[in-house]
Design a protein around this motif. Structure first.
Motif, PDB file in Angstrom:
ATOM      1  N   GLY A  36       0.776  -1.207   0.116  1.00 33.46           N
ATOM      2  CA  GLY A  36       0.057   0.080   0.055  1.00 33.46           C
ATOM      3  C   GLY A  36       0.895   1.393  -0.124  1.00 33.46           C
ATOM      4  N   LEU A  37       0.098   2.351  -0.004  1.00 30.32           N
ATOM      5  CA  LEU A  37       0.900   3.632   0.063  1.00 30.32           C
ATOM      6  C   LEU A  37       2.061   3.799   1.326  1.00 30.32           C
ATOM      7  N   GLU A  38       1.496   3.300   2.352  1.00 28.29           N
ATOM      8  CA  GLU A  38       2.423   3.306   3.581  1.00 28.29           C
ATOM      9  C   GLU A  38       3.541   2.467   3.779  1.00 28.29           C
ATOM     10  N   GLY A  39       3.520   1.291   3.151  1.00 25.10           N
ATOM     11  CA  GLY A  39       4.466   0.377   3.094  1.00 25.10           C
ATOM     12  C   GLY A  39       5.286   0.847   2.064  1.00 25.10           C
ATOM     13  N   THR A  40       4.725   0.820   0.713  1.00 30.75           N
ATOM     14  CA  THR A  40       5.712   1.210  -0.401  1.00 30.75           C
ATOM     15  C   THR A  40       6.571   2.441  -0.030  1.00 30.75           C
ATOM     16  N   GLY A  41       5.694   3.591   0.631  1.00 27.06           N
ATOM     17  CA  GLY A  41       6.440   4.752   1.030  1.00 27.06           C
ATOM     18  C   GLY A  41       7.699   4.586   1.851  1.00 27.06           C
ATOM     19  N   GLN A  42       7.485   3.817   2.684  1.00 29.93           N
ATOM     20  CA  GLN A  42       8.550   3.466   3.558  1.00 29.93           C
ATOM     21  C   GLN A  42       9.897   2.657   2.645  1.00 29.93           C
ATOM     22  N   PHE A  43       9.390   1.966   1.989  1.00 30.53           N
ATOM     23  CA  PHE A  43      10.479   1.313   0.909  1.00 30.53           C
ATOM     24  C   PHE A  43      11.068   2.364   0.017  1.00 30.53           C
ATOM     25  N   PHE A  44      10.597   3.203  -0.529  1.00 30.65           N
ATOM     26  CA  PHE A  44      11.005   4.184  -1.264  1.00 30.65           C
ATOM     27  C   PHE A  44      11.961   5.178  -0.399  1.00 30.65           C
ATOM     28  N   GLU A  45      11.480   5.586   0.854  1.00 27.96           N
ATOM     29  CA  GLU A  45      12.531   6.371   1.566  1.00 27.96           C
ATOM     30  C   GLU A  45      13.703   5.347   1.773  1.00 27.96           C
ATOM     31  N   LEU A  46      13.673   4.208   2.299  1.00 24.37           N
ATOM     32  CA  LEU A  46      14.907   3.191   2.569  1.00 24.37           C
ATOM     33  C   LEU A  46      15.780   3.332   0.945  1.00 24.37           C
ATOM     34  N   SER A  47      14.978   3.423  -0.180  1.00 22.11           N
ATOM     35  CA  SER A  47      15.869   3.323  -1.325  1.00 22.11           C
ATOM     36  C   SER A  47      16.342   4.694  -1.347  1.00 22.11           C
ATOM     37  N   GLY A  48      16.002   5.785  -0.837  1.00 23.10           N
ATOM     38  CA  GLY A  48      16.858   7.098  -1.077  1.00 23.10           C
ATOM     39  C   GLY A  48      16.031   8.004  -1.774  1.00 23.10           C
ATOM     40  N   TYR A  49      14.499   7.827  -1.681  1.00 20.24           N
ATOM     41  CA  TYR A  49      13.730   8.673  -2.425  1.00 20.24           C
ATOM     42  C   TYR A  49      13.381   9.570  -1.095  1.00 20.24           C
ATOM     43  N   THR A  50      13.417  10.990  -1.541  1.00 19.10           N
ATOM     44  CA  THR A  50      12.563  11.947  -0.561  1.00 19.10           C
ATOM     45  C   THR A  50      11.001  11.966  -0.646  1.00 19.10           C
ATOM     46  N   ALA A  51      10.133  12.175   0.512  1.00 19.40           N
ATOM     47  CA  ALA A  51       8.654  12.016   0.346  1.00 19.40           C
ATOM     48  C   ALA A  51       8.451  10.825  -0.196  1.00 19.40           C
ATOM     49  N   GLY A  52       8.687   9.693   0.525  1.00 16.77           N
ATOM     50  CA  GLY A  52       8.438   8.481   0.107  1.00 16.77           C
ATOM     51  C   GLY A  52       7.004   7.909  -0.436  1.00 16.77           C
ATOM     52  N   LYS A  53       6.161   8.302   0.528  1.00 15.77           N
ATOM     53  CA  LYS A  53       4.713   8.258   0.318  1.00 15.77           C
ATOM     54  C   LYS A  53       4.178   8.937  -1.074  1.00 15.77           C
ATOM     55  N   THR A  54       4.615  10.198  -1.215  1.00 16.61           N
ATOM     56  CA  THR A  54       4.295  10.678  -2.645  1.00 16.61           C
ATOM     57  C   THR A  54       4.834   9.941  -3.616  1.00 16.61           C
ATOM     58  N   MET A  55       6.070   9.465  -3.497  1.00 14.24           N
ATOM     59  CA  MET A  55       6.738   8.882  -4.495  1.00 14.24           C
ATOM     60  C   MET A  55       5.827   7.522  -4.821  1.00 14.24           C
ATOM     61  N   ALA A  56       5.419   6.719  -3.788  1.00 15.98           N
ATOM     62  CA  ALA A  56       4.770   5.676  -3.798  1.00 15.98           C
ATOM     63  C   ALA A  56       3.309   5.773  -4.598  1.00 15.98           C
ATOM     64  N   LEU A  57       2.677   6.903  -4.319  1.00  9.41           N
ATOM     65  CA  LEU A  57       1.600   7.421  -5.172  1.00  9.41           C
ATOM     66  C   LEU A  57       1.737   7.525  -6.751  1.00  9.41           C
ATOM     67  N   ILE A  58       3.071   8.345  -7.023  1.00 12.19           N
ATOM     68  CA  ILE A  58       3.536   8.452  -8.494  1.00 12.19           C
ATOM     69  C   ILE A  58       3.656   7.201  -8.943  1.00 12.19           C
ATOM     70  N   ALA A  59       4.535   6.385  -8.472  1.00 10.49           N
ATOM     71  CA  ALA A  59       4.967   5.180  -9.095  1.00 10.49           C
ATOM     72  C   ALA A  59       3.629   4.259  -9.235  1.00 10.49           C
ATOM     73  N   GLY A  60       2.803   4.171  -8.124  1.00  8.35           N
ATOM     74  CA  GLY A  60       1.642   3.326  -8.278  1.00  8.35           C
ATOM     75  C   GLY A  60       0.576   3.879  -9.537  1.00  8.35           C
ATOM     76  N   LEU A  61       0.437   5.192  -9.449  1.00  7.38           N
ATOM     77  CA  LEU A  61      -0.525   5.775 -10.586  1.00  7.38           C
ATOM     78  C   LEU A  61       0.030   5.598 -11.849  1.00  7.38           C
ATOM     79  N   THR A  62       1.287   5.908 -11.922  1.00  8.78           N
ATOM     80  CA  THR A  62       2.225   5.519 -13.359  1.00  8.78           C
ATOM     81  C   THR A  62       2.256   4.180 -13.783  1.00  8.78           C
ATOM     82  N   GLU A  63       2.371   3.192 -12.811  1.00  7.21           N
ATOM     83  CA  GLU A  63       2.472   1.827 -13.250  1.00  7.21           C
ATOM     84  C   GLU A  63       0.788   1.360 -13.576  1.00  7.21           C
ATOM     85  N   THR A  64      -0.078   1.865 -12.695  1.00  8.81           N
ATOM     86  CA  THR A  64      -1.273   1.414 -13.097  1.00  8.81           C
ATOM     87  C   THR A  64      -1.984   2.038 -14.370  1.00  8.81           C
ATOM     88  N   LEU A  65      -1.693   3.105 -14.523  1.00  8.94           N
ATOM     89  CA  LEU A  65      -2.442   3.649 -15.616  1.00  8.94           C
ATOM     90  C   LEU A  65      -1.481   3.619 -16.770  1.00  8.94           C
TER      91      LEU A  65
END
Length: 187
Positions: free
Chosen positions: A57-86
């Motif tokens: 989900g956004l929470e867990g994926t956001g944490q993964f993004f932050e651990l991977s070096g992305y700032t604003a992990g939850k926002t990046m999870a939303l962007i990645a999720g929308l990009t992959e889905t759409l």
């Protein structure tokens, strides 16, 4: 040598001929590639967005993004999720295929950077980026070749002409966008 359909050649690109010409193996091949990559990406995107299919989900994926070096992990999870889905839906339906391909290429470039530390092959200890490269190459190929005639783009005449221009532009757009994300959003 082009076969004929009535008095028209099947190489004629008019919409009338396109609608009534028989299907070719490449139309079915492109459909199979679009469905395989598109449906898998929809699944990955909904894992990120909603936690479906065992995703974080956004929470867990956001944490993964932050651990991977992305700032604003939850926002990046939303962007990645929308990009992959759409992007996945676009490839699946063959709708706005160059843009769907661009979305997938950009997402996979970011995935490659995350997975590059694990080596090249997935069988390496920490995963790898071979699958990311394969998905990006397939999406770029579909953006360039088009979706085939079993696709929603068939009804958008503007996408039937200038296919190479739109395809190359889309792939460049995806790569540049991914580069900007990596430059400004990833540490």
């Amino acid at each position: 040598m082009a076969s004929t359909l009535g008095s028209r050649s099947t190489t004629d690109l008019s919409p009338h001929t396109q609608r009534h010409a028989p299907l070719h193996a490449y139309d079915l091949g492109l459909l199979i590639m679009r469905l395989a990559v598109g449906v898998l990406l929809v699944g990955h995107g909904t894992q990120k967005l909603f936690g479906w299919f065992g995703g974080g989900g956004l929470e867990g994926t956001g944490q993964f993004f932050e651990l991977s070096g992305y700032t604003a992990g939850k926002t990046m999870a939303l962007i990645a999720g929308l990009t992959e889905t759409l992007g996945g839906l676009g490839l699946t339906l063959g709708l706005l295929t160059p843009l769907a391909g661009a979305a997938v290429v950009g997402t996979m470039i970011n995935a490659m950077t995350v997975n590059s530390g694990g080596g090249f092959f997935m069988m390496d200890q920490n995963g790898g980026m071979e699958l990311d490269i394969l998905v990006a190459a397939t999406a770029a190929g579909l953006a360039l070749a088009g979706p085939g005639r079993i696709a929603a783009d068939r009804f958008l005449p503007v996408l039937r002409s200038h296919r190479v221009v739109y395809g190359v532009s889309a792939v460049v757009l995806g790569a540049v966008t991914a580069g900007l994300v990596l430059l400004f959003v990833r540490n």
